[in-house]
Design a protein around this motif. Structure first.
Motif, PDB file in Angstrom:
ATOM      1  N   UNK A 157      45.949 -28.580  18.740  1.00  0.00           N
ATOM      2  CA  UNK A 157      45.142 -29.279  17.732  1.00  0.00           C
ATOM      3  C   UNK A 157      44.444 -28.300  16.801  1.00  0.00           C
ATOM      4  N   UNK A 158      43.986 -27.157  17.329  1.00  0.00           N
ATOM      5  CA  UNK A 158      43.355 -26.154  16.485  1.00  0.00           C
ATOM      6  C   UNK A 158      44.389 -25.514  15.560  1.00  0.00           C
ATOM      7  N   UNK A 159      45.558 -25.241  16.061  1.00  0.00           N
ATOM      8  CA  UNK A 159      46.628 -24.704  15.230  1.00  0.00           C
ATOM      9  C   UNK A 159      46.952 -25.661  14.077  1.00  0.00           C
ATOM     10  N   UNK A 160      46.990 -26.927  14.387  1.00  0.00           N
ATOM     11  CA  UNK A 160      47.322 -27.917  13.356  1.00  0.00           C
ATOM     12  C   UNK A 160      46.237 -27.999  12.291  1.00  0.00           C
ATOM     13  N   UNK A 161      44.993 -27.811  12.663  1.00  0.00           N
ATOM     14  CA  UNK A 161      43.919 -27.812  11.675  1.00  0.00           C
ATOM     15  C   UNK A 161      43.963 -26.539  10.814  1.00  0.00           C
ATOM     16  N   UNK A 162      44.428 -25.440  11.372  1.00  0.00           N
ATOM     17  CA  UNK A 162      44.558 -24.206  10.599  1.00  0.00           C
ATOM     18  C   UNK A 162      45.687 -24.335   9.588  1.00  0.00           C
ATOM     19  N   UNK A 170      54.064 -33.966  10.002  1.00  0.00           N
ATOM     20  CA  UNK A 170      53.197 -35.085   9.606  1.00  0.00           C
ATOM     21  C   UNK A 170      51.834 -34.565   9.155  1.00  0.00           C
ATOM     22  N   UNK A 171      51.168 -35.332   8.296  1.00  0.00           N
ATOM     23  CA  UNK A 171      49.871 -34.937   7.754  1.00  0.00           C
ATOM     24  C   UNK A 171      48.740 -35.321   8.698  1.00  0.00           C
ATOM     25  N   UNK A 172      47.639 -34.601   8.625  1.00  0.00           N
ATOM     26  CA  UNK A 172      46.514 -34.842   9.527  1.00  0.00           C
ATOM     27  C   UNK A 172      45.773 -36.133   9.206  1.00  0.00           C
ATOM     28  N   UNK A 173      45.931 -36.637   7.979  1.00  0.00           N
ATOM     29  CA  UNK A 173      45.260 -37.905   7.646  1.00  0.00           C
ATOM     30  C   UNK A 173      46.105 -39.116   8.020  1.00  0.00           C
ATOM     31  N   UNK A 174      47.224 -38.884   8.690  1.00  0.00           N
ATOM     32  CA  UNK A 174      48.079 -39.982   9.141  1.00  0.00           C
ATOM     33  C   UNK A 174      49.254 -40.269   8.241  1.00  0.00           C
ATOM     34  N   UNK A 175      49.295 -39.674   7.065  1.00  0.00           N
ATOM     35  CA  UNK A 175      50.420 -39.894   6.158  1.00  0.00           C
ATOM     36  C   UNK A 175      51.696 -39.328   6.783  1.00  0.00           C
ATOM     37  N   UNK A 180      52.635 -38.149   0.463  1.00  0.00           N
ATOM     38  CA  UNK A 180      51.619 -37.145   0.145  1.00  0.00           C
ATOM     39  C   UNK A 180      50.275 -37.531   0.766  1.00  0.00           C
ATOM     40  N   UNK A 181      49.537 -36.578   1.306  1.00  0.00           N
ATOM     41  CA  UNK A 181      48.220 -36.879   1.868  1.00  0.00           C
ATOM     42  C   UNK A 181      47.220 -37.147   0.751  1.00  0.00           C
ATOM     43  N   UNK A 182      46.164 -37.853   1.087  1.00  0.00           N
ATOM     44  CA  UNK A 182      45.124 -38.158   0.104  1.00  0.00           C
ATOM     45  C   UNK A 182      43.955 -37.206   0.317  1.00  0.00           C
ATOM     46  N   UNK A 183      44.083 -35.982  -0.190  1.00  0.00           N
ATOM     47  CA  UNK A 183      43.015 -34.997  -0.033  1.00  0.00           C
ATOM     48  C   UNK A 183      41.730 -35.450  -0.719  1.00  0.00           C
ATOM     49  N   UNK A 184      41.860 -36.206  -1.811  1.00  0.00           N
ATOM     50  CA  UNK A 184      40.677 -36.650  -2.553  1.00  0.00           C
ATOM     51  C   UNK A 184      39.780 -37.552  -1.705  1.00  0.00           C
ATOM     52  N   UNK A 185      40.384 -38.248  -0.746  1.00  0.00           N
ATOM     53  CA  UNK A 185      39.601 -39.124   0.133  1.00  0.00           C
ATOM     54  C   UNK A 185      38.949 -38.351   1.276  1.00  0.00           C
ATOM     55  N   UNK A 186      39.175 -37.053   1.316  1.00  0.00           N
ATOM     56  CA  UNK A 186      38.639 -36.194   2.379  1.00  0.00           C
ATOM     57  C   UNK A 186      37.967 -34.975   1.737  1.00  0.00           C
TER      58      UNK A 186
END
Length: 280
Positions: A157-162, A170-175, A180-186
């Motif tokens: 999980x730490x590797x995936x956040x790095x 797959x994207x960390x926001x579930x996309x 494409x992930x929605x970085x603007x919402x985060x």
């Protein structure tokens, strides 16, 4: 890359800055690769007048082709060499994918079609390059040693956040991978950290960096494992160099050490570029 008849192999050629005198025939941005923050470039494994890449399905065939090639060009002196491989090499959705030594799948950021690939990678008329260079591409090669043992001490999980993605892409926001992930919402990076690799490399996923990647893993033994990073673009400043500047301070930096490589220009198809080289 061009096929070698009957051998099941392909060869690609890139020209370094030393192949040209400074002047009208030299690609405008072609210089020796500079050292970026965190690099420790070994001069003996960096730069070079000509880059020759031989690729194939079997390592033994590639090695044999290289050994045949060197005597065929007696005026050349080998500067450096490295062997690479692509673990789990495959194509999905028109993109070439492979797993790197950090256990993550690479290649999802590449375009899926020939048209967009050419748009990112190939020099166009009217961008200030010599006429002979139109249809060619700037190639960046970086030999990046990875601190794999240190990396493997971190949780997945730490590797995936790095990285900013799951190991499978797959994207960390579930996309899902293909969206494409929605970085603007985060905006505070609670889902995808602000210093994660993918978020810094391409902060606006609707406007991806204008480059195409084709990297390989390497293993020299004695813990020296890493990535032969390679990318192609029509403009170094807008492609690789812009991404590299954004990556300054990324969370992954402590696991990376770039030790060699260089900038090269891959000529367009055909042989008309040889006249420009002879005039250099």
């Amino acid at each position: 890359m061009r096929a070698l008849d009957g051998a099941g192999l392909a060869v690609g050629v890139g020209l370094g800055a030393g192949a040209f005198e400074v002047g009208g025939t030299r690609p405008r941005q072609l210089v020796d690769m500079p050292s970026f923050p965190g690099d420790l470039l070994d001069p003996a494994r960096s730069h070079g007048d000509v880059l020759v890449q031989v690729a194939g399905d079997r390592a033994v065939d590639v090695r044999a082709a290289v050994e045949r090639l060197l005597p065929a060009v007696p005026g050349w002196r080998e500067r450096w060499r490295i062997e690479g491989f692509r673990t789990e090499n495959r194509e999905e959705g028109g993109r070439g994918l492979a797993r790197n030594p950090f256990h993550f799948t690479e290649g999802f950021g590449n375009p899926a079609g020939d048209r967009e690939t050419a748009d990112r990678a190939l020099v166009r008329a009217g961008q200030g390059e010599p006429d002979w260079a139109v249809g060619g591409s700037y190639q960046v090669v970086r030999i990046i040693r990875l601190a794999a043992e240190l990396w493997d001490k971190d949780s997945v999980s730490e590797q995936e956040r790095i990285i900013g993605r799951r190991r499978d892409g797959r994207w960390l926001d579930g996309a899902p991978t293909g969206e494409e992930p929605n970085f603007a919402a985060d905006p505070e990076g609670r889902l995808t950290p602000l210093d994660s690799h993918v978020r810094l490399a391409a902060p606006d996923r609707r406007d991806p960096p204008p480059l195409v990647r084709r990297s390989y893993s390497y293993d020299r033994g004695d813990g020296d494992t890493g990535l032969v990073f390679s990318c192609f673009q029509r403009d170094l400043a807008k492609g690789f160099e812009a991404v590299q500047k954004r990556l300054a301070g990324e969370a992954m930096a402590k696991y990376l050490l770039t030790t060699g490589g260089g900038y090269y220009f891959v000529p367009p198809p055909g042989d008309h570029w040889i006249d420009a080289l002879l005039q250099a």
